[in-house]
Design an enzyme around this catalytic site. Structure first.
Site: not given
Length: 263
Positions: A169-172, A174
């Site tokens: 979630a965070y990777t997508a 950002k």
């Protein structure tokens, strides 16, 4: 060192920020707080936004200690109407906005593909990506009218490099922020607007408390610190308006992604 061009203009000098206006989201802690303090120290009028009034008050006290009087505007960046209302208040009060630092961001503890649920995914994307979009969209009309403005979107090293540590979630979110940021430069350069995706590696801020694996004090000590990012934000803001730093990746010297401490 600054020099003088043949036309008499100064070469290489950082611009003064005295009396200019900044809006910082996520200003109650971490990178946002450090950025707000550094910009205020440089003479800017600073508007502080975040969800927790008590944390914003801590930042306010720090800035008042510098002899400045910041303005607090409580805000959940995931609420588009709230974002638009704060931007309108800033324009009504100051008639301009020179620097916008969008630093609000979260992550969830249960973040791997085997653990993340739709609620956790939505909460991260709503704040980290949708919130950044709402904020950028709200300030662009102001900056277009004045034909000048700098937006700093605080992304992450996870926005340019995929890692298990940060979760999908965070990777997508950002990665999305980095792409969104560059699209601003593509469309708004003709209006004198610049956007920088600031992509730090590990920073010793309160967001670390939500890591699945506890981070030790020794590990935090060699990470980037909030003040390092505050000074970086200040540097970006001081660059001449002709300069656009599209993306800036900054990492600790003891980068655990390089030393195999994190995979």
């Amino acid at each position: 060192m600054a020099g003088i061009a043949s036309n008499g203009n100064t070469i290489g000098a950082l611009r003064s920020l005295e009396g200019k206006v900044a809006w910082v989201t996520g200003a109650g802690t971490g990178i946002g707080q450090a950025g707000a303090v550094c910009l205020a120290r440089a003479g800017m009028e600073v508007v502080l936004s975040g969800r927790r009034k008590e944390k914003l008050a801590e930042t306010e006290d720090m800035i008042r200690g510098l002899g400045k009087a910041p303005i607090i505007e409580e805000l959940d960046v995931a609420d588009a109407d709230q974002v638009a209302a704060v931007a309108a208040k800033i324009e009504e009060r100051f008639s301009r906005l020179d620097v916008a630092v969008f630093s609000a961001g979260i992550n969830v503890k249960n973040r791997s593909w085997g653990e993340v649920d739709t609620e956790g995914w939505d909460s991260v994307v709503d704040i980290d990506l949708n919130g950044a979009f709402y904020c950028c969209r709200s300030v662009l009309p102001i900056m277009r009218r004045q034909k000048e403005g700098l937006i700093i979107n605080v992304s992450s090293l996870a926005g340019v490099r995929v890692s298990k540590m940060t979760g999908p979630a965070y990777t997508a979110a950002k990665h999305g922020m980095v792409a969104m940021n560059e699209s601003i430069n593509m469309e708004e350069a003709v209006n004198g607007i610049r956007a920088c995706a600031l992509c730090p590696g590990e920073v010793a801020t309160p967001i670390l408390d939500n890591r699945p694996v506890k981070v030790t004090d020794e590990e935090k000590a060699v990470m980037l610190q909030g003040e390092d990012l505050g000074e970086t934000i200040l540097f970006l803001a001081q660059l001449d308006t002709r300069v656009c730093v599209n993306q800036l990746v900054i990492s600790p010297t003891a980068n655990r992604m390089y030393t195999a401490g994190v995979t």
